[in-house]
Design a protein around this motif. Structure first.
Motif, PDB file in Angstrom:
ATOM      1  N   LEU A 574      40.655  25.188  30.474  1.00  0.00           N
ATOM      2  CA  LEU A 574      41.957  25.487  29.865  1.00  0.00           C
ATOM      3  C   LEU A 574      43.240  24.979  30.526  1.00  0.00           C
ATOM      4  O   LEU A 574      44.428  24.755  30.409  1.00  0.00           O
ATOM      5  CB  LEU A 574      42.180  25.784  29.269  1.00  0.00           C
ATOM      6  N   GLY A 575      43.490  25.122  32.337  1.00  0.00           N
ATOM      7  CA  GLY A 575      44.605  25.353  33.374  1.00  0.00           C
ATOM      8  C   GLY A 575      45.144  24.413  32.765  1.00  0.00           C
ATOM      9  O   GLY A 575      46.896  24.461  32.572  1.00  0.00           O
ATOM     10  N   GLY A 576      44.960  23.369  32.102  1.00  0.00           N
ATOM     11  CA  GLY A 576      46.343  21.908  31.806  1.00  0.00           C
ATOM     12  C   GLY A 576      46.852  22.147  30.403  1.00  0.00           C
ATOM     13  O   GLY A 576      47.434  21.212  30.021  1.00  0.00           O
ATOM     14  N   TYR A 577      46.461  22.668  29.717  1.00  0.00           N
ATOM     15  CA  TYR A 577      46.907  22.835  28.763  1.00  0.00           C
ATOM     16  C   TYR A 577      47.628  24.604  27.785  1.00  0.00           C
ATOM     17  O   TYR A 577      48.362  24.623  26.990  1.00  0.00           O
ATOM     18  CB  TYR A 577      45.776  22.394  27.295  1.00  0.00           C
ATOM     19  N   ALA A 578      46.599  25.291  28.435  1.00  0.00           N
ATOM     20  CA  ALA A 578      47.443  26.519  28.282  1.00  0.00           C
ATOM     21  C   ALA A 578      48.600  27.266  27.638  1.00  0.00           C
ATOM     22  O   ALA A 578      49.198  28.028  26.897  1.00  0.00           O
ATOM     23  CB  ALA A 578      46.690  27.714  29.257  1.00  0.00           C
ATOM     24  N   ASP A 579      49.696  26.404  28.780  1.00  0.00           N
ATOM     25  CA  ASP A 579      51.094  26.951  28.780  1.00  0.00           C
ATOM     26  C   ASP A 579      51.641  26.244  27.092  1.00  0.00           C
ATOM     27  O   ASP A 579      52.750  26.645  27.163  1.00  0.00           O
ATOM     28  CB  ASP A 579      51.551  26.937  30.034  1.00  0.00           C
ATOM     29  N   ARG A 580      51.114  25.187  26.972  1.00  0.00           N
ATOM     30  CA  ARG A 580      51.381  24.410  25.577  1.00  0.00           C
ATOM     31  C   ARG A 580      51.057  24.956  24.606  1.00  0.00           C
ATOM     32  O   ARG A 580      51.775  24.458  23.842  1.00  0.00           O
ATOM     33  CB  ARG A 580      51.675  23.124  26.216  1.00  0.00           C
ATOM     34  N   LEU A 581      50.014  26.050  24.441  1.00  0.00           N
ATOM     35  CA  LEU A 581      49.190  26.323  23.014  1.00  0.00           C
ATOM     36  C   LEU A 581      49.970  26.962  22.797  1.00  0.00           C
ATOM     37  O   LEU A 581      50.161  28.537  23.352  1.00  0.00           O
ATOM     38  CB  LEU A 581      47.868  26.282  23.966  1.00  0.00           C
ATOM     39  N   ALA A 582      50.203  26.999  21.459  1.00  0.00           N
ATOM     40  CA  ALA A 582      50.370  28.734  20.580  1.00  0.00           C
ATOM     41  C   ALA A 582      49.483  29.178  20.260  1.00  0.00           C
ATOM     42  O   ALA A 582      49.892  30.287  19.952  1.00  0.00           O
ATOM     43  CB  ALA A 582      50.758  28.174  19.296  1.00  0.00           C
ATOM     44  N   GLY A 583      48.668  29.165  20.877  1.00  0.00           N
ATOM     45  CA  GLY A 583      47.487  30.296  20.481  1.00  0.00           C
ATOM     46  C   GLY A 583      46.027  29.385  20.426  1.00  0.00           C
ATOM     47  O   GLY A 583      45.633  27.788  20.501  1.00  0.00           O
ATOM     48  N   CYS A 584      45.164  30.083  20.967  1.00  0.00           N
ATOM     49  CA  CYS A 584      43.527  29.820  21.092  1.00  0.00           C
ATOM     50  C   CYS A 584      42.466  30.568  21.642  1.00  0.00           C
ATOM     51  O   CYS A 584      42.068  31.927  20.980  1.00  0.00           O
ATOM     52  CB  CYS A 584      43.801  29.146  23.063  1.00  0.00           C
ATOM     53  N   VAL A 585      41.431  30.084  20.199  1.00  0.00           N
ATOM     54  CA  VAL A 585      39.827  31.386  19.911  1.00  0.00           C
ATOM     55  C   VAL A 585      39.637  30.475  20.554  1.00  0.00           C
ATOM     56  O   VAL A 585      38.525  29.410  20.614  1.00  0.00           O
ATOM     57  CB  VAL A 585      39.915  31.099  17.730  1.00  0.00           C
TER      58      VAL A 585
END
Length: 800
Positions: A574-585
């Motif tokens: 998920l490193g390519g998305y993590a800093d753009r996500l508002a949250g992750c479950v």
């Protein structure tokens, strides 16, 4: 399956008398078994050492590896004249109403008892990895979700309930739990494991066994041993683990379960370890398991594992030779159906190539277990009382294997296993108003909740015209029910796998017009390449399957806050998305109540308390291994590849906050044979109830062999009301610091240790460190050492 005759086995003449003291329940099991075995012909002895799989098909999609090549036709009426050891999967082979199936099984048992001279029923076994694998039975969360819950007591309760359901319809043995420790996240069967740490796997797995056995069901540890350490994460690939990896990582969960749980069966693994197939390895199946650990139950073959010695491993010349190797190693029962232990074994004994003593050894173990289960008693094949005297069709609908109490338990475990990975902007919990775009191929598919050993995924997909048998709300359904004040719209965007991108634009448009987007992505469980996760569904890398990564990128580009929900059987990069996500479950195939559980986390009705049982990788190829790494296995200056996970083992967030305070001072020195209490006080400093998972890790600064930087040695799940504080006590014994030394023996070595109280295995989550020095002589320890770090909690005063 088609019924075909097989040649009659030659009978020994004259046959000894069938009746005798073995029927007398006042005698000891040993006396009864000895009397019975002495009365049996060789053919009758061999018949107790195999199962048959009625209904298994050599055509179409199989549910076991090489099933189409390995299933031989059998004549039920003929083969049962010799007696029969086991019946394979009477409920898990095809959809059958539980009441009808129970009556049919009892009638089959009556036929078996009437056909043989001794009137002994077969032992009936089933899969129960994520619930009883039967049509209409509760589909619980998969084992990886058990690990994410960090809750042995709840897992034991679930297992007891599963066992009770199995026993109610005439099943005796369950093929679970899986105690394999994850070694490579790309392996397809990660979903079946409890996690990447041997202590977590051991404690959760042992609890499952205790629950199942407490219901009267024979639990079966699998896959003993090494299976998950396959080269390249390929299913059934060779295992090249060294002796220390086996001793310190792979074997401890089995060791704990054998010692602590009362388990009565073990299944050998398909693995070959350093060139020796486990099914032909007496050092594991007899020397370690029985002679060292003291296991007294039965060792059963993984499906076709005896035959694979001939067909796959190429260490046996023919079926009789495979039987010789397996019996010599200590495999007592051939499953799922007769191949080597029938006529081929009888012929080999008569030819002098297999000693009859080996047959007698396995027979003794099998008959002792049947005696224990009541199958040697006169009424050993009686129907469950609720169905006694009922016509099969009248039994339809009379047995409920998914009652409300099961569903409530499945919901509780699903809720506790959901892991909040990230919530950087405080978007979660959702407000429950406005426009919510639900996007993704896993949002509106009931099968998104289920692992590959849940009946609808395992068997039901081969019967598309048959109802699923249980109600499984989807995430979309559940969100609409959870948030009636919001407008919830849906677009799939893409498939789980495949290359069709025609629906991505529609999903992006929907997300762009919403206040928040919930992207529900993940796996489709399947078997042997028919899924993205599951047995035989290994991954080349840890990229999100199919076009799901591309879909997620497109959703993030809209500017709408995106909350990612993952329904998977492993973790993905998920490193390519993590800093753009508002949250992750993250949810690991959370079962039939997973949809409401996930919706509850998103709405805030459920305060998430799950913790990762496996790390989440940053890049798709940089972290195929696990956190149990020595210094050279971690990020360093001698390689440009950084394997540091994005979210480490043990990580998980909450909607409340916690403060940790060191407890009473621990001694500075401790003998290598001594123990001490360690304490930490945890306070819920937020405004809502929540649960913290206190984890205790060991760091050994200097040792005679390289050691993992940290490894879990204890944990406690601590529920706390808002403002509440509790003192958490860990009973640390020096044995918990033991490892395999340079001499090849497990030792407790004197020297400095650090015991770290932490919220995860990551260095940034260490809350308190206890430094102590082990003093005294180096000790050699064995399986009788202290295995568990006992914990307790008590109320504590809240600090001002």
């Amino acid at each position: 399956m088609a019924i075909h005759p097989v040649p009659h086995a030659r009978q020994a003449e004259p046959a000894p008398t069938a009746d005798g003291p073995w029927r007398d329940p006042s005698l000891s099991p040993e006396e009864r078994v000895a009397d019975l075995a002495a009365r049996m012909t060789l053919e009758e002895k061999a018949a107790q050492l195999y199962g048959i799989w009625v209904g298994a098909d050599a055509e179409g999609d199989g549910v076991a590896p090489h099933q189409n090549d390995m299933v031989d036709p059998v004549d039920f009426d003929e083969i049962t004249t010799r007696g029969l050891g086991q019946l394979t999967r009477p409920f898990g082979t095809a959809p059958v109403d539980p009441g009808v199936g129970a009556v049919a099984l009892a009638r089959a048992q009556a036929r078996i008892a009437e056909a043989g001279r001794f009137g002994i029923p077969a032992l009936a076994h089933e899969e129960c990895l994520a619930g009883f694998t039967a049509w209409g039975a509760t589909a619980y969360p998969v084992p990886l979700a058990w690990g994410a819950a960090w809750d042995p007591e709840l897992v034991a309760e679930m297992a007891h309930r599963i066992g009770g359901d199995m026993k109610s319809v005439g099943i005796h043995q369950g093929l679970a739990p899986v105690l394999d420790v994850v070694r490579d996240l790309r392996w397809g069967r990660v979903e079946e494991t409890i996690g990447e740490d041997p202590y977590l796997v051991a404690t959760i797995g042992t609890a499952y066994v205790q629950g199942l056995e407490s219901a009267g069901i024979v639990a079966t540890l699998k896959h003993f041993a090494g299976y998950s350490a396959s080269a390249g994460a390929r299913n059934l690939a060779p295992v090249r683990a060294g002796a220390r990896e086996m001793a310190d990582v792979v074997l401890p969960p089995f060791e704990m379960a054998v010692r602590e749980s009362g388990v009565r069966s073990v299944m050998h693994s398909y693995a070959e370890i350093d060139g020796v197939p486990v099914a032909a390895d007496p050092t594991l199946l007899t020397g370690l398991l029985r002679d060292t650990w003291g296991f007294t139950g039965t060792v059963v073959a993984d499906y076709f594992g005896v035959g694979f010695l001939e067909t796959l491993h190429k260490v046996a010349a023919d079926r009789g030779d495979a039987a010789r190797l397996a019996l010599t190693a200590g495999v007592d029962v051939e499953l799922p159906t007769v191949r080597g232990y029938g006529d081929a074994l009888v012929a080999a004994v008569r030819a002098g190539t297999v000693a009859e003593e080996l047959v007698d050894r396995a027979l003794h173990r099998v008959l002792l277990q049947k005696c224990e289960l009541g199958l040697l008693d006169a009424q050993g094949a009686a129907l469950p009382p609720v169905l006694d005297g009922v016509d099969p069709e009248r039994a339809r609908g009379t047995v409920d294997l998914d009652p409300p109490r099961n569903r409530a338990l499945a919901r509780r475990l699903a809720e506790r296993s959901c892991v909040l990975l990230a919530n950087p902007r405080g978007v979660l919990p959702l407000a429950g108003t406005g426009r919510i775009a639900v996007v993704g191929p896993r949002a509106d598919d009931p099968l998104a909740m289920l692992g590959c050993y849940s009946f609808p995924s395992h068997v039901g997909v081969s019967y598309p015209d048959m109802p699923m048998g249980i109600d499984i709300p989807t995430v979309l359904d559940s969100l609409r029910e959870e948030m009636p004040g919001a407008r919830v719209d849906f677009a799939p965007g893409c498939d789980v796998d495949g290359a069709d991108d025609s629906r991505i634009a529609e999903a992006v448009e929907l997300a762009a017009g919403a206040d928040v987007c919930v992207a529900v992505l993940g796996d489709r469980a399947g078997l042997f390449g028919r899924g993205t996760s599951g047995e035989g569904c290994d991954a080349a890398d840890l990229t999100l399957p199919g076009l799901q990564g591309r879909l997620l990128d497109a959703l993030l580009a809209t500017g709408t806050p995106v909350v990612l929900v993952l329904l998977t059987g492993r973790t993905y990069a998920l490193g390519g998305y993590a800093d753009r996500l508002a949250g992750c479950v993250q949810a690991f195939f959370p079962g039939e109540e997973g949809g409401p559980a996930v919706a509850g986390v998103l709405s805030g009705r459920v305060n998430p308390s799950g913790r990762l049982p496996i790390g989440v990788p940053d890049g798709p190829g940089g972290q195929p291994w696990t956190y149990l790494q020595p210094p050279l296995g971690r990020a360093n200056g001698v390689s440009n590849l950084d394997p540091t996970p994005l979210y480490p083992f043990g990580h998980g967030l909450s909607y409340t906050s916690f403060a940790w305070e060191a407890g009473a001072d621990a001694p500075e020195e401790l003998g290598t044979d001594a123990g001490t209490d360690l304490e930490v006080t945890v306070t819920n400093t937020g405004d809502r109830d929540g649960t913290e998972v206190v984890q205790l890790y060991l760091h050994d600064p200097v040792a005679q062999t390289t050691r993992p930087d940290v490894r879990l040695i204890g944990y406690a799940r601590v529920p706390l009301a808002a403002g509440e504080a509790r003192r958490v006590r860990f009973r640390f014994h020096a044995d918990l610091a033991s490892f395999t030394g340079t001499g090849g023996h497990r030792i407790v070595e004197p020297g400095d240790l650090e015991l770290r109280f932490a919220a995860s295995s990551g260095p940034e989550d260490v809350r308190h460190t206890v430094r102590l020095r082990l003093t005294g002589p180096e000790r050699t320890v064995d399986h009788r050492r202290t295995l568990v770090c006992a914990t307790s909690t008590e109320p504590a005063a809240v600090a001002d």
